[in-house]
Write an enzyme that holds these catalytic residues in place. Structure first.
Site, short mmCIF file in Angstrom:
data_model
loop_
_atom_site.label_atom_id
_atom_site.label_comp_id
_atom_site.label_asym_id
_atom_site.label_seq_id
_atom_site.Cartn_x
_atom_site.Cartn_y
_atom_site.Cartn_z
N ARG A 41 0.87 -1.17 0.00
CA ARG A 41 0.00 0.00 0.00
C ARG A 41 0.91 1.22 0.00
NH1 ARG A 41 -5.48 1.44 3.29
NH2 ARG A 41 -6.15 -0.21 1.90
N HIS B 96 -7.21 0.59 -6.61
CA HIS B 96 -7.47 -0.18 -5.39
C HIS B 96 -8.23 -1.45 -5.77
CE1 HIS B 96 -7.66 -1.09 -1.30
NE2 HIS B 96 -8.60 -0.28 -0.87
N GLN C 179 -10.27 -3.71 -3.27
CA GLN C 179 -11.57 -3.16 -2.85
C GLN C 179 -12.64 -3.49 -3.89
OE1 GLN C 179 -12.25 -1.39 0.14
NE2 GLN C 179 -14.31 -1.92 -0.54
N ASP D 164 -16.74 7.41 -1.72
CA ASP D 164 -15.43 7.31 -1.06
C ASP D 164 -15.19 8.68 -0.42
OD1 ASP D 164 -12.82 6.63 -0.32
OD2 ASP D 164 -12.04 6.54 -2.37
N CYS E 123 -15.89 2.14 0.90
CA CYS E 123 -14.70 1.34 1.22
C CYS E 123 -14.23 1.51 2.66
CB CYS E 123 -13.57 1.67 0.26
SG CYS E 123 -13.10 3.43 0.29
N ARG F 240 -13.73 -7.84 2.29
CA ARG F 240 -12.31 -7.51 2.04
C ARG F 240 -11.42 -8.65 2.51
NH1 ARG F 240 -9.14 -5.18 0.47
NH2 ARG F 240 -8.40 -3.29 1.44
N1 NVA Z 1 -9.50 6.97 -1.74
C1 NVA Z 1 -9.11 6.56 -0.40
C2 NVA Z 1 -9.41 5.11 -0.19
C3 NVA Z 1 -9.14 4.60 1.19
C4 NVA Z 1 -9.38 3.11 1.34
C5 NVA Z 1 -7.63 6.86 -0.21
O1 NVA Z 1 -6.86 6.64 -1.14
O2 NVA Z 1 -7.27 7.34 0.85
#
Ligand code: NVA
Length: 201
Positions: free
Chosen positions: A12, A39, A42, A120, A160, A188
């Protein structure tokens, strides 16, 4: 070095190229656990949740409301691969750049008759300095009961997490009867395990 220690690596990070570079040299499966651009894990959990709720993926109408984030882009790609209809409602300047994704600016237009409403956060990780400008840009894009009222009567709501109730999603929607968010969060785990089972084999 990590490729020699580990059976798989989940990363990540912000820069998507870091994951691609890692994948090119690691010698073991490398899983994108979120970048600024994508992502995919997700999206898998979201599709599992949709199939559980509707019994099928084919022809399901998905409406994204708000920021055209990494999560939005991956879900759009997954929908395109699996036969779901996808539309993103986002303000100019915050829309996904992929021209193959259908985009509108009116959240009600996207939500009308949709089976799945998804959103989101308005301020993603790393964007904290843009917070004020973003909150102003997304005024009117909250996934609230008014928007849910124009969707399909059996529509579900996904997010998410973590959510900011009162910003991108109303608290009564997040915690309400149409919310699929907790199944989605559980999924998830199952979908990530499936990815590892398939890749580590
Ligand atoms: N768009 C958000 C998703 C978090 C799971 C981020 O990138 O922070």
């Amino acid at each position: 070095m990590l490729g020699r220690y580990l059976d798989a690596i989940a990363i990540r990070t912000h820069a998507h190229a870091e994951v691609e570079t890692f994948a090119a040299v690691a010698g073991v499966p490398v899983v994108n656990a979120l970048t600024d651009e994508a992502h995919p894990l997700q999206a898998l959990a979201d599709l599992q949740t949709i199939r559980e709720r509707f019994g099928t993926l084919e022809g399901v109408r998905v409406a994204w409301i708000g920021d055209g984030t990494n999560v939005c882009v991956s879900l759009a790609e997954a929908c395109a691969l699996l036969g779901l209809d996808f539309v993103c409602a986002a303000p100019v300047g915050y829309q996904p750049v992929d021209p193959s994704i259908r985009v509108v600016t009116d959240p009600r237009e996207a939500a009308a008759g949709a089976h799945v409403l998804v959103t989101d956060v308005w301020v993603s990780m790393g964007q904290e300095a843009e917070r004020e400008a973003r909150l102003a840009a997304f005024a009117g894009y909250s996934l609230d009961a008014h928007l849910l009222a124009v969707a399909d009567p059996d529509a579900i709501v996904l997010h998410c997490l973590p959510a900011h109730p009162g910003e991108e999603i109303a608290g009564d929607v997040l915690y309400g009867p149409r919310s699929g968010v907790w199944d989605e969060a559980e999924n998830r785990l199952h979908t990530a395990k499936a990815v590892l089972a398939l890749t580590i084999g």
